[in-house]
Scaffold this motif. Structure first.
Motif, PDB file in Angstrom:
ATOM      1  N   SER A 221      67.024  93.493 -14.299  1.00  0.00           N
ATOM      2  CA  SER A 221      68.043  93.393 -15.342  1.00  0.00           C
ATOM      3  C   SER A 221      69.145  92.422 -14.936  1.00  0.00           C
ATOM      4  O   SER A 221      69.625  91.631 -15.755  1.00  0.00           O
ATOM      5  CB  SER A 221      68.651  94.772 -15.628  1.00  0.00           C
ATOM      6  N   LEU A 222      69.540  92.431 -13.675  1.00  0.00           N
ATOM      7  CA  LEU A 222      70.613  91.554 -13.195  1.00  0.00           C
ATOM      8  C   LEU A 222      70.164  90.094 -13.103  1.00  0.00           C
ATOM      9  O   LEU A 222      70.994  89.192 -13.149  1.00  0.00           O
ATOM     10  CB  LEU A 222      71.101  92.030 -11.814  1.00  0.00           C
ATOM     11  N   SER A 223      68.860  89.890 -12.989  1.00  0.00           N
ATOM     12  CA  SER A 223      68.353  88.540 -12.836  1.00  0.00           C
ATOM     13  C   SER A 223      68.566  87.672 -14.062  1.00  0.00           C
ATOM     14  O   SER A 223      68.485  86.450 -14.007  1.00  0.00           O
ATOM     15  CB  SER A 223      66.850  88.574 -12.506  1.00  0.00           C
TER      16      SER A 223
ATOM     17  N   MET B 260      64.298 102.812  -9.993  1.00  0.00           N
ATOM     18  CA  MET B 260      65.561 102.491 -10.662  1.00  0.00           C
ATOM     19  C   MET B 260      66.187 101.221 -10.083  1.00  0.00           C
ATOM     20  O   MET B 260      66.725 100.387 -10.813  1.00  0.00           O
ATOM     21  CB  MET B 260      66.538 103.661 -10.523  1.00  0.00           C
ATOM     22  N   ASN B 261      66.091 101.058  -8.773  1.00  0.00           N
ATOM     23  CA  ASN B 261      66.623  99.862  -8.128  1.00  0.00           C
ATOM     24  C   ASN B 261      65.862  98.619  -8.567  1.00  0.00           C
ATOM     25  O   ASN B 261      66.451  97.550  -8.784  1.00  0.00           O
ATOM     26  CB  ASN B 261      66.543  99.997  -6.597  1.00  0.00           C
ATOM     27  N   PHE B 262      64.552  98.762  -8.693  1.00  0.00           N
ATOM     28  CA  PHE B 262      63.717  97.647  -9.146  1.00  0.00           C
ATOM     29  C   PHE B 262      64.132  97.203 -10.547  1.00  0.00           C
ATOM     30  O   PHE B 262      64.308  96.016 -10.823  1.00  0.00           O
ATOM     31  CB  PHE B 262      62.248  98.072  -9.147  1.00  0.00           C
ATOM     32  N   ILE B 263      64.301  98.170 -11.434  1.00  0.00           N
ATOM     33  CA  ILE B 263      64.693  97.876 -12.816  1.00  0.00           C
ATOM     34  C   ILE B 263      66.062  97.202 -12.851  1.00  0.00           C
ATOM     35  O   ILE B 263      66.283  96.243 -13.616  1.00  0.00           O
ATOM     36  CB  ILE B 263      64.699  99.167 -13.657  1.00  0.00           C
ATOM     37  N   GLU B 264      66.975  97.671 -12.022  1.00  0.00           N
ATOM     38  CA  GLU B 264      68.315  97.099 -11.980  1.00  0.00           C
ATOM     39  C   GLU B 264      68.279  95.636 -11.518  1.00  0.00           C
ATOM     40  O   GLU B 264      68.976  94.777 -12.072  1.00  0.00           O
ATOM     41  CB  GLU B 264      69.212  97.913 -11.053  1.00  0.00           C
ATOM     42  N   VAL B 265      67.452  95.346 -10.520  1.00  0.00           N
ATOM     43  CA  VAL B 265      67.341  93.976 -10.007  1.00  0.00           C
ATOM     44  C   VAL B 265      66.804  93.034 -11.087  1.00  0.00           C
ATOM     45  O   VAL B 265      67.311  91.929 -11.283  1.00  0.00           O
ATOM     46  CB  VAL B 265      66.405  93.944  -8.766  1.00  0.00           C
TER      47      VAL B 265
ATOM     48  N   SER C 192      59.519  88.961 -17.015  1.00  0.00           N
ATOM     49  CA  SER C 192      60.863  89.539 -16.983  1.00  0.00           C
ATOM     50  C   SER C 192      61.542  89.614 -18.345  1.00  0.00           C
ATOM     51  O   SER C 192      62.179  90.622 -18.679  1.00  0.00           O
ATOM     52  CB  SER C 192      61.743  88.757 -16.010  1.00  0.00           C
ATOM     53  N   GLN C 193      61.423  88.561 -19.135  1.00  0.00           N
ATOM     54  CA  GLN C 193      62.105  88.574 -20.440  1.00  0.00           C
ATOM     55  C   GLN C 193      61.539  89.669 -21.338  1.00  0.00           C
ATOM     56  O   GLN C 193      62.275  90.416 -21.986  1.00  0.00           O
ATOM     57  CB  GLN C 193      61.983  87.209 -21.111  1.00  0.00           C
ATOM     58  N   LYS C 194      60.230  89.783 -21.346  1.00  0.00           N
ATOM     59  CA  LYS C 194      59.566  90.808 -22.152  1.00  0.00           C
ATOM     60  C   LYS C 194      59.894  92.198 -21.619  1.00  0.00           C
ATOM     61  O   LYS C 194      60.133  93.140 -22.392  1.00  0.00           O
ATOM     62  CB  LYS C 194      58.053  90.580 -22.133  1.00  0.00           C
ATOM     63  N   PHE C 195      59.940  92.327 -20.290  1.00  0.00           N
ATOM     64  CA  PHE C 195      60.236  93.600 -19.644  1.00  0.00           C
ATOM     65  C   PHE C 195      61.647  94.067 -19.986  1.00  0.00           C
ATOM     66  O   PHE C 195      61.892  95.247 -20.245  1.00  0.00           O
ATOM     67  CB  PHE C 195      60.068  93.465 -18.132  1.00  0.00           C
ATOM     68  N   ARG C 196      62.607  93.128 -19.988  1.00  0.00           N
ATOM     69  CA  ARG C 196      64.006  93.482 -20.233  1.00  0.00           C
ATOM     70  C   ARG C 196      64.254  93.955 -21.656  1.00  0.00           C
ATOM     71  O   ARG C 196      65.258  94.610 -21.930  1.00  0.00           O
ATOM     72  CB  ARG C 196      64.913  92.286 -19.899  1.00  0.00           C
ATOM     73  N   HIS C 197      63.347  93.637 -22.569  1.00  0.00           N
ATOM     74  CA  HIS C 197      63.513  94.083 -23.954  1.00  0.00           C
ATOM     75  C   HIS C 197      63.134  95.555 -24.143  1.00  0.00           C
ATOM     76  O   HIS C 197      63.385  96.129 -25.201  1.00  0.00           O
ATOM     77  CB  HIS C 197      62.683  93.207 -24.897  1.00  0.00           C
ATOM     78  N   LEU C 198      62.523  96.143 -23.110  1.00  0.00           N
ATOM     79  CA  LEU C 198      62.177  97.570 -23.176  1.00  0.00           C
ATOM     80  C   LEU C 198      63.421  98.407 -22.901  1.00  0.00           C
ATOM     81  O   LEU C 198      64.327  97.968 -22.181  1.00  0.00           O
ATOM     82  CB  LEU C 198      61.108  97.906 -22.127  1.00  0.00           C
ATOM     83  N   ASN C 199      63.456  99.623 -23.461  1.00  0.00           N
ATOM     84  CA  ASN C 199      64.550 100.519 -23.087  1.00  0.00           C
ATOM     85  C   ASN C 199      64.258 101.086 -21.695  1.00  0.00           C
ATOM     86  O   ASN C 199      63.169 100.898 -21.151  1.00  0.00           O
ATOM     87  CB  ASN C 199      64.740 101.641 -24.122  1.00  0.00           C
TER      88      ASN C 199
END
Length: 204
Positions: A200-202, A193-198, A157-164
C-alpha cells in the motif's frame, strides 16, 4: 525412537508418501487412488479446526497433489460403516488397525469424540459441504500474483491495491497456502498485515 516421539503419525505419513511415490516411479504412473472415507474427512476437518486453521485450510482438507502424484479419493462420499457393510456383504477381507484405538494421538481422540456424538458429526458434515462450495478461494491469489519461479512471484500491485483489506488478506493467505508444502512454516497474521502495508505504501 526419541526423534519420532513428538509426531509419530506425521513421520509415518511421510514414510507412506515416499513408499507410494517409489511405487509410482516403478509402475510409471502418477495417478494414485487412496482409501480415505467420509469419517476420515470429518476427522481431518475437526483436527484443523482445533488448530485454528483459516478458511483456506478448511475449504480444502485433502491435498489433490503430493510430490507430483495426482491423488484421487473415490470413497470420500461413504462412511467407514457403509464401506465395511459392503466389504462383508461381498466377502472382502477387512482389516482394522489397532493403533486407531490408542487415544494418545489427537486424531484418535477426535475419532472417538465423533463416534460418541453423532449430532456434532452431522453438523461437521454440513460445515464441510459449505466450505467446499467456496473451495475456489484457494486459487484467489492467481489474479494478483504471477509465478516467475517455484517460490518467486510478481505482484500486480495496482490491481492488488484496489481490493479492500479483507480481500487483500485472503489473496496473500491464498498465495502462502499454495506454497504450504514447500514452506517450513506459514506466516503469522502480523506478517501478512505488514506485507499489505508495504504494498500500500509503495504507491505513495
Amino acid at each position: 525412537l526419541k526423534k519420532y516421539k513428538k509426531s509419530f503419525q506425521s513421520v509415518a505419513r511421510t514414510a507412506r508418501h515416499k513408499y507410494i511415490l517409489k511405487l509410482c516411479k516403478t509402475l510409471n504412473t502418477y495417478e494414485v487412488f487412496l482409501g480415505h472415507h467420509l469419517d476420515d474427512l470429518k476427522e481431518s476437518y475437526l483436527l484443523r479446526k482445533t488448530q485454528s486453521s483459516n478458511v483456506l485450510g478448511l475449504s480444502n482438507i485433502f491435498n489433490e497433489k503430493i510430490d507430483g502424484m495426482n491423488i484421487h479419493r473415490p470413497l470420500v462420499y461413504f462412511t467407514k460403516k457403509q464401506i465395511e457393510i459392503y466389504a462383508k456383504k461381498n466377502k472382502l477381507i477387512w482389516f482394522n488397525d489397532r493403533s486407531n484405538n490408542e487415544l494418545k494421538y489427537s486424531r484418535n481422540k477426535i475419532r472417538s469424540y465423533l463416534k460418541s456424538n453423532q449430532k456434532i458429526s452431522i453438523i461437521i458434515e454440513k460445515e464441510i459441504k459449505s466450505y467446499q462450495e467456496i473451495a475456489n478461494i484457494v486459487n484467489f491469489y492467481t489474479s494478483y500474483f504471477v509465478r516467475l519461479t517455484n517460490k518467486k512471484f510478481e505482484i500486480k500491485s495496482q490491481k492488488f491495491r484496489h481490493l479492500n483489506k479483507t480481500l487483500q488478506t485472503i489473496a496473500v493467505q491464498s498465495l502462502y497456502y499454495s506454497l504450504r508444502l514447500s514452506l517450513k512454516k506459514q506466516p503469522r497474521n502480523e506478517n501478512i498485515m505488514n506485507f499489505i502495508e508495504v504494498v500500500s505504501l509503495s504507491q505513495q
